[in-house]
Design a protein around this motif. Structure first.
Motif, short mmCIF file in Angstrom:
data_model
loop_
_atom_site.label_atom_id
_atom_site.label_comp_id
_atom_site.label_asym_id
_atom_site.label_seq_id
_atom_site.Cartn_x
_atom_site.Cartn_y
_atom_site.Cartn_z
N ILE A 252 31.73 4.39 54.13
CA ILE A 252 31.78 5.12 55.39
C ILE A 252 32.66 6.34 55.19
O ILE A 252 33.82 6.22 54.77
CB ILE A 252 32.33 4.24 56.52
CG1 ILE A 252 31.37 3.07 56.77
CG2 ILE A 252 32.51 5.06 57.80
CD1 ILE A 252 31.89 2.07 57.77
N VAL A 253 32.11 7.50 55.44
CA VAL A 253 32.88 8.73 55.31
C VAL A 253 33.82 8.83 56.50
O VAL A 253 33.38 8.81 57.66
CB VAL A 253 31.95 9.95 55.25
CG1 VAL A 253 32.78 11.24 55.19
CG2 VAL A 253 31.02 9.86 54.04
N GLY A 254 35.10 8.91 56.22
CA GLY A 254 36.06 8.99 57.32
C GLY A 254 37.47 8.74 56.84
O GLY A 254 37.71 8.44 55.67
N ARG A 255 38.39 8.85 57.75
CA ARG A 255 39.79 8.61 57.47
C ARG A 255 40.12 7.14 57.67
O ARG A 255 39.62 6.51 58.61
CB ARG A 255 40.65 9.47 58.39
CG ARG A 255 40.43 10.96 58.20
CD ARG A 255 41.00 11.80 59.34
NE ARG A 255 42.45 11.65 59.48
CZ ARG A 255 43.16 12.22 60.46
NH1 ARG A 255 42.54 12.96 61.38
NH2 ARG A 255 44.46 12.06 60.52
N VAL B 75 37.83 6.46 60.99
CA VAL B 75 37.52 7.48 61.99
C VAL B 75 36.67 8.53 61.29
O VAL B 75 37.12 9.20 60.35
CB VAL B 75 38.81 8.11 62.56
CG1 VAL B 75 38.45 9.26 63.51
CG2 VAL B 75 39.62 7.05 63.31
N THR B 76 35.43 8.64 61.72
CA THR B 76 34.47 9.51 61.05
C THR B 76 34.72 10.97 61.43
O THR B 76 35.48 11.27 62.37
CB THR B 76 33.03 9.13 61.45
OG1 THR B 76 32.81 9.51 62.82
CG2 THR B 76 32.79 7.63 61.28
N PRO B 77 34.08 11.91 60.72
CA PRO B 77 34.23 13.33 61.08
C PRO B 77 33.81 13.64 62.51
O PRO B 77 34.26 14.63 63.09
CB PRO B 77 33.32 14.04 60.06
CG PRO B 77 33.31 13.13 58.87
CD PRO B 77 33.33 11.75 59.44
N ASP B 78 32.96 12.78 63.10
CA ASP B 78 32.56 12.95 64.50
C ASP B 78 33.47 12.19 65.45
O ASP B 78 33.14 12.04 66.64
CB ASP B 78 31.11 12.48 64.70
CG ASP B 78 30.12 13.31 63.90
OD1 ASP B 78 30.39 14.51 63.71
OD2 ASP B 78 29.08 12.76 63.48
N ASP B 79 34.59 11.70 64.93
CA ASP B 79 35.58 10.95 65.71
C ASP B 79 35.05 9.63 66.25
O ASP B 79 35.56 9.10 67.26
CB ASP B 79 36.14 11.80 66.86
CG ASP B 79 37.08 12.87 66.38
OD1 ASP B 79 37.64 12.72 65.27
OD2 ASP B 79 37.27 13.87 67.09
N GLU B 80 34.05 9.06 65.58
CA GLU B 80 33.62 7.70 65.90
C GLU B 80 34.58 6.73 65.22
O GLU B 80 35.08 6.99 64.11
CB GLU B 80 32.19 7.45 65.44
CG GLU B 80 31.15 8.30 66.16
CD GLU B 80 31.14 8.04 67.66
OE1 GLU B 80 31.20 6.85 68.05
OE2 GLU B 80 31.09 9.03 68.43
#
Length: 369
Positions: A230-233, A316-321
């Motif tokens: 999953i791409v995200g922080r 937390v994905t680049p779309d803030d999901e």
């Protein structure tokens, strides 16, 4: 309850899992922080073979130090829990001697990570002995330890989890495994279903490397989970309370940033390469994202029926999901671990956090609730 006006706490650590050393390190922090004016403390270690022994009540003895990894050794002073609800005394059995009564224990702080401790097994033993304890009960501990069951429960509760595949022990045909995993895309993360501290986890960027990764995970657990990346922080959030202690509350979130020398937050990075890891707490997130992370963390805690404490890890994905990665019902608990650091950033320091967890446990009955 113990006749002594100060509650007696059994700090329990070590254990049979591959996280034995981490458990000892966690115990070092708690033994140092616990308020000796408020609590009597009994240190009990579980050896790698499962023997319960009286242990040294010295925090330095259990800390990870350069060139030394702590381990519980058999002291020959074996600890026996009460055998029923009408028997409150803990006993010590020593070769050639009559059983010695250690006294009543009011609450156990089970600082055990991984199988045979964090997975509901010890919690069940304490329930049978009718001894109060810190943390999640039998079911929540078992579900939280099993990444497969955890994802089923969370998805069934409407919480977001990433795509994954479960490989059971009879599913080791390489062609079939590649066929099942390929739809997840690359990279994937191959994990033991019931282990922690990133033990046995591999990042796979080429399906040709998948069999070796599955074999490495299976060394820790015959059931293996393969997760899509999953791409995200990577964000973590502490949860505290629950059940009779009122609705659980969430800490400020923290973020893990790992140096490029590690492909992910692996076992080495967690415990032996602190210079390669930055723990930012509180995480630099917009207020609305913080609120959503906290909401998801509390809902995850409640979905499993947790009590006391847990750390919920999300992306937390680049779309803030916000996507749930996993929950840890007994997270790393040294003063430098993320769980205590997040609560310190939220206004609850380490000694106060230990005290609140013990208070919650002392107020909570054993048995069905």
């Amino acid at each position: 309850m113990n006749a002594n006006p100060r509650p007696r706490v059994m700090v329990l650590f070590g254990g049979r899992s591959g996280e034995h050393v981490i458990s000892c390190s966690t115990a070092s922090g708690v033994l140092r922080a616990i308020d000796r004016d408020r609590y009597d403390v009994v240190a009990v270690g579980i050896t790698p073979t499962g023997r319960w022994v009286l242990a040294d009540d010295d925090p330095d003895r259990w800390a990870i130090a350069p060139g030394r990894l702590p381990q519980v050794e058999d002291t020959a002073a074996h600890v026996l829990l009460p055998q029923g609800s009408d028997d409150r005394a803990v006993q010590v059995l020593e070769p050639g001697s009559a059983p010695r009564v250690l006294g009543e224990v009011d609450v156990v702080f089970p600082l055990l990570h991984g199988p045979f401790g964090e997975d509901g097994t010890v919690q069940g033993l304490l329930e049978l002995a009718d001894v109060r304890y810190v943390g999640a009960g039998v079911l929540a501990s078992a579900v939280g330890m099993d990444k497969h069951m955890m994802k089923l429960v969370l998805a069934g509760s409407g919480l977001p989890v990433g795509p994954y595949v479960v490989l059971h022990p009879d599913e080791r045909d390489e062609a079939l495994v590649r066929e099942r995993v390929a739809p997840l895309g690359l990279p994937v993360f191959v994990k033991p279903a019931r282990a922690g501290s990133s033990l046995g986890i591999s990042r796979v960027d080429d399906l040709a490397d998948l069999p070796a990764a599955v074999a490495a995970a299976a060394e820790h657990d015959p059931k293996v989970v393969v997760e899509a990346a999953i791409v995200g922080r990577e964000i973590e959030c502490g949860v505290l309370g629950g059940r009779d202690g009122g609705r659980p509350r969430a800490s400020l979130p923290g973020e893990i940033v790992v140096a490029d020398s590690h492909t992910f937050y692996d076992y080495e990075a967690k415990y032996f390469a602190e210079q390669d890891v930055r723990l930012s707490c509180p995480a630099d997130l917009a207020p609305d994202v913080v609120a959503r992370v906290q909401d998801v963390a509390v809902r995850t805690f409640e979905a499993l029926g947790c009590e006391g404490l847990a750390r919920v890890d999300v992306f937390v994905t680049p779309d803030d999901e916000v996507v749930v990665n996993e929950i840890n019902t007994m997270p790393g608990f040294t003063p430098y671990s993320m769980y205590p650091r997040m609560w310190a950033a939220s206004g609850l320091d380490y000694p106060a956090l230990v005290d609140e967890l013990l208070t919650l446990a002392l107020e909570r009955p054993t048995g069905l609730r």
